[in-house]
Scaffold this motif. Sequence first.
Motif, short mmCIF file in Angstrom:
data_model
loop_
_atom_site.label_atom_id
_atom_site.label_comp_id
_atom_site.label_asym_id
_atom_site.label_seq_id
_atom_site.Cartn_x
_atom_site.Cartn_y
_atom_site.Cartn_z
N VAL A 40 -54.02 -11.21 17.57
CA VAL A 40 -55.07 -12.01 18.03
C VAL A 40 -54.67 -13.31 18.86
O VAL A 40 -55.72 -13.90 19.50
N MET A 41 -53.40 -13.22 19.48
CA MET A 41 -52.76 -13.94 19.79
C MET A 41 -53.40 -13.24 21.66
O MET A 41 -54.20 -14.55 22.46
N ALA A 42 -53.55 -12.60 21.89
CA ALA A 42 -53.67 -12.23 23.05
C ALA A 42 -55.88 -12.43 23.10
O ALA A 42 -56.45 -12.47 24.10
N VAL A 43 -56.16 -11.69 22.21
CA VAL A 43 -58.25 -12.19 21.75
C VAL A 43 -58.53 -13.57 22.11
O VAL A 43 -58.81 -14.08 22.87
N ALA A 44 -57.08 -14.61 21.39
CA ALA A 44 -57.30 -15.79 21.90
C ALA A 44 -57.09 -16.64 23.07
O ALA A 44 -57.65 -16.84 23.95
N SER A 45 -56.31 -15.89 24.20
CA SER A 45 -55.87 -15.97 24.97
C SER A 45 -57.01 -15.92 26.13
O SER A 45 -57.46 -16.31 26.95
N VAL A 47 -59.64 -15.41 25.32
CA VAL A 47 -61.22 -16.05 25.27
C VAL A 47 -60.94 -17.52 25.78
O VAL A 47 -61.69 -17.94 26.41
N ILE A 48 -60.42 -18.40 25.53
CA ILE A 48 -59.35 -19.99 26.03
C ILE A 48 -59.39 -19.06 28.00
O ILE A 48 -60.63 -19.94 28.40
N ASN A 49 -59.60 -18.29 28.12
CA ASN A 49 -59.16 -18.56 29.52
C ASN A 49 -60.26 -17.52 30.60
O ASN A 49 -60.93 -18.80 31.11
N LEU A 50 -61.41 -17.88 29.80
CA LEU A 50 -62.89 -16.95 29.74
C LEU A 50 -63.19 -18.30 29.69
O LEU A 50 -64.86 -18.97 30.55
#
Length: 54
Positions: A40-45, A47-50
């Motif tokens: 979850v944290m990796a996907v959120a990271s 998405v935020i970077n994109l």
Amino acid sequence: MLHYAVVFFVIALIAAVFGFGGIAAGAAEIAKVLFVVFLVMAVASFVINLVKGR
């Protein structure tokens, strides 16, 4: 986070080999939870970077 998931997975494997079923099940459950939190944290990271990159 992923490191701790792997550590608990190894603990679960070692406990299972020596016949400690309850400890193995508990360690495996902790490893699963930590892995899901990592995902979850990796996907959120990502998405935020994109979003910030644009």
